[in-house]
Design a protein around this motif. Structure first.
Motif, short mmCIF file in Angstrom:
data_model
loop_
_atom_site.label_atom_id
_atom_site.label_comp_id
_atom_site.label_asym_id
_atom_site.label_seq_id
_atom_site.Cartn_x
_atom_site.Cartn_y
_atom_site.Cartn_z
N SER A 141 1.19 -1.26 0.13
CA SER A 141 0.43 -0.16 0.32
C SER A 141 1.11 1.00 -0.13
O SER A 141 0.65 2.58 -1.13
CB SER A 141 -0.65 -0.23 0.87
N ALA A 142 2.44 1.23 0.67
CA ALA A 142 2.47 1.83 0.53
C ALA A 142 3.05 2.92 -0.57
O ALA A 142 3.82 3.82 -0.47
CB ALA A 142 4.33 2.59 1.90
N PRO A 158 -13.47 -4.30 2.20
CA PRO A 158 -13.26 -3.41 3.15
C PRO A 158 -13.86 -4.01 4.10
O PRO A 158 -14.09 -4.09 4.81
CB PRO A 158 -14.19 -2.21 2.34
N GLU A 159 -12.42 -3.13 5.60
CA GLU A 159 -12.53 -3.66 6.57
C GLU A 159 -13.93 -2.66 7.66
O GLU A 159 -13.59 -1.55 6.61
CB GLU A 159 -11.44 -3.72 7.28
N ARG A 207 -10.13 1.01 -3.67
CA ARG A 207 -8.77 1.79 -3.32
C ARG A 207 -8.23 2.04 -4.28
O ARG A 207 -7.65 2.96 -4.91
CB ARG A 207 -7.84 1.41 -2.85
N THR A 208 -7.51 0.73 -5.14
CA THR A 208 -7.53 0.35 -6.45
C THR A 208 -7.65 1.26 -7.29
O THR A 208 -6.63 2.23 -7.84
CB THR A 208 -7.22 -1.11 -6.76
N GLU A 251 -7.18 6.59 -10.68
CA GLU A 251 -7.57 7.25 -10.85
C GLU A 251 -6.30 8.28 -10.37
O GLU A 251 -6.56 10.00 -11.06
CB GLU A 251 -8.80 7.57 -11.05
N GLU A 252 -5.88 8.42 -9.34
CA GLU A 252 -4.90 9.50 -9.01
C GLU A 252 -4.20 9.76 -9.70
O GLU A 252 -3.48 10.58 -9.79
CB GLU A 252 -5.06 8.96 -7.44
N ALA A 253 -3.53 8.72 -10.47
CA ALA A 253 -2.01 8.24 -11.24
C ALA A 253 -1.83 9.06 -12.33
O ALA A 253 -1.00 9.81 -13.02
CB ALA A 253 -1.13 7.11 -11.43
N GLY A 254 -3.65 9.62 -13.01
CA GLY A 254 -3.73 10.50 -14.03
C GLY A 254 -4.68 9.30 -15.32
O GLY A 254 -4.79 10.41 -16.35
#
Length: 430
Positions: A278-279, A307-308, A335-336, A341-344
Motif C-alpha cells: 500500500s505504501a 473492505p474492513e 482503493r485500487t 485515477e490519482e496517477a492520471g
C-alpha cells in the motif's frame, strides 16, 4: 488414559463457546467430536505448544507445515467448518474471560508437554532484510515464493505455466483452455496490434508475452524479479523463435526509466500488484502511467480483499505473509481504482473474476494431489503442504467472497481527453 482428544474438544468449546465442528483424533489414538465429520488429526503434542505460543492461524499453520496436524476427509469441507473458528469470528462476539483463557493455557501446557515450543518450520520466510519494499527486500520476497523450482510449478500449473486466475468460458473447458482464454482476453482488452510495444510487469514464466507476440504480432518486454522464472521464459522464447520480438529481464518496475525505455503502447500487470504494498502503490501506478504513450492502455489484474469496517485495524494474514507471499498486501478494489485515477489514468472497465479464481485454484490443488510424491521430492514435504493449504484455503476464500480478483482496464488519455475507446461496443468481447 487415552483422553487427549476429549480434552481438546472441551478446550475449544470452553474458549470459543461453540461446538467443535470437526472430529479430533489425538496422538494417543483417542477421538472426540461429531461422527462423520472431517477429522483433524493431531499427530504430535508439539502442535499444541505451537498454538500456546501463537494462538492464531499462524500456530496452526506451523503445525500443518511441520506435519504435526493433518486432515482426514474432504480438505475443503474441513477448512470451511474451521473457518468460523479461525477466519470468520464476529468482531462483536463475546470474548472469553481472562480466567477462562488462563485455565485454557494451563490445559494446553499440560497436554503439549515440555516448554519451549519448537522452532518454526524452515519453509517460513526470513524477516527484516532491509526496509519494507526496498528493492533488496522485494527481490528476496519474490525469490522465496517463485524460486522453488520450475518443475514444481509445472506440476501444479500445467503446461501453460500461468500463475494467475484462468478464464472459464464454458463447462467443458480444461485448465489449459481457460488459461489460453485469459491470455487472449487480456490481449483483446489491450487492443494489441502488430508492431506495437507491450510491457508485461511481473511476466512470470512468459506465457502472456509469448501469446501476444505470436498471436498479435507485438514486440514485448517482460520483467520479473525471479531468476528461475526469467531463465524458463527465455528458453520458451528461444524455442518458439521469438527472440527478435521478446525480451525477458530480471528487473524491478521501479528501475524502468521512460526516457530511456521509450513509451509503450500497452502495459499488462497480471497478479503482480499484490506484491507492491500500500505504501508503494501510488509510485507503482505513476510509474506505469509514465511508461505509456498517450492513448495507451493498462490492464491491471489484481486480487482484492473486502473492505474492513475500520481500515486502520486491518492486519495482514500471518500465514500468507510468513509462508506464501512475504510482504504482500491486498487492498479493496475501490482503493485500487482510486489510486490508478490519482496517477492520471481513466478507468474504463472493471471485471470481477472471483468465481474463475476459485475454479482455477481447485484445479491446481487437484494437480498437486495427483502427483504428491513427486511434488515433495521436487521441493520438501513442508513446502508442498504450504502450497496445498494456501491454494485450498484461497479457493474457499474466493467462493465465500472473502476475497476477489478484478481486471481493471485503464487508459492514459491523449491530449484533449481522447481515450481511443469504443463508446458502446467492447471489442474484447468475443
Amino acid at each position: 488414559m487415552a483422553d487427549a482428544a476429549p480434552r481438546l474438544t472441551a478446550l475449544v468449546e470452553q474458549v470459543l463457546g461453540v461446538r467443535t465442528p470437526v472430529r479430533i483424533r489425538a496422538w494417543d489414538n483417542s477421538e472426540a467430536g461429531p461422527p462423520g465429520a472431517p477429522t483433524l488429526v493431531v499427530r504430535h503434542r508439539r502442535a499444541l505448544r505451537r498454538l500456546l505460543w501463537k494462538p492464531s492461524e499462524l500456530g496452526l499453520a506451523r503445525a500443518w507445515v511441520a506435519g504435526e496436524i493433518e486432515i482426514e476427509g474432504d480438505l475443503y469441507e474441513a477448512l470451511d467448518l474451521l473457518a468460523g473458528l479461525i477466519w470468520e469470528r464476529d468482531d462483536d462476539a463475546p470474548r472469553p474471560k481472562p480466567a477462562v483463557l488462563l485455565d485454557a493455557g494451563r490445559e494446553l501446557l499440560s497436554l503439549g508437554g515440555p516448554w519451549p515450543p519448537p522452532a518454526p518450520p524452515r519453509e517460513e520466510a526470513r524477516r527484516h532484510l532491509g526496509p519494507l519494499h526496498s528493492l533488496r527486500r522485494d527481490r528476496h520476497a519474490i525469490s522465496h515464493h517463485y524460486d522453488v523450482g520450475n518443475e514444481f510449478y509445472q506440476l501444479v500449473l500445467g503446461p501453460s505455466m500461468v500463475y494467475s486466475c484462468a478464464y472459464w468460458d464454458g463447462p467443458e473447458a480444461t485448465l489449459e483452455d481457460a488459461q489460453a482464454a485469459k491470455l487472449d482476453l487480456i490481449c483483446r482488452k489491450l487492443a494489441l496490434r502488430p508492431g506495437q510495444r507491450l510491457l508485461d510487469v511481473g511476466c512470470g514464466w512468459g506465457a502472456l508475452v509469448l501469446h501476444a507476440a505470436r498471436e498479435y504480432g507485438v514486440r514485448a518486454l517482460g520483467i520479473t524479479l525471479s531468476e528461475e522464472q526469467a531463465a524458463y521464459a527465455r528458453k520458451r522464447v528461444a524455442d518458439e523463435g521469438l527472440t527478435d520480438r521478446i525480451e525477458i529481464r530480471v528487473q524491478d518496475y521501479r528501475e524502468l526509466r521512460p526516457g530511456v525505455e521509450g513509451a509503450y503502447d500497452a502495459v499488462s500487470s497480471i497478479g503482480m500488484a499484490e506484491h507492491v504494498g500500500s505504501a508503494q502503490y501510488a509510485e507503482y501506478a505513476t510509474a506505469l502511467y509514465d511508461l505509456l504513450k498517450p492513448g495507451g492502455r493498462l490492464l491491471n489484474h489484481q486480487i482484492a480483499r473486502r473492505p474492513e469496517r475500520n481500515e486502520e485495524t486491518y492486519e495482514i494474514d500471518e500465514f500468507i505473509d510468513r509462508y506464501v507471499f512475504p510482504d504482500g498486501e491486498l487492498a479493496p478494489v475501490g482503493r485500487t481504482v482510486l489510486q490508478l485515477e490519482e496517477a492520471g489514468f481513466e478507468v474504463r472497465d472493471v471485471e470481477a473474476l472471483r468465481e474463475h479464481y476459485a475454479l482455477t485454484l481447485r484445479q491446481w490443488v487437484t494437480n498437486l494431489e495427483a502427483d504428491w510424491k513427486r511434488a515433495v521430492r521436487l521441493t520438501s514435504p513442508g513446502r508442498a503442504r504450504v502450497w496445498k493449504l494456501y491454494m485450498a484455503a484461497s479457493a474457499l476464500a474466493f467462493e465465500r467472497n472473502r476475497i476477489g480478483v478484478n481486471q481493471v482496464l485503464a487508459v492514459r488519455a491523449s491530449e484533449g481527453g481522447a481515450a481511443g475507446m469504443p463508446p458502446v461496443a467492447r471489442e474484447w468481447r468475443g
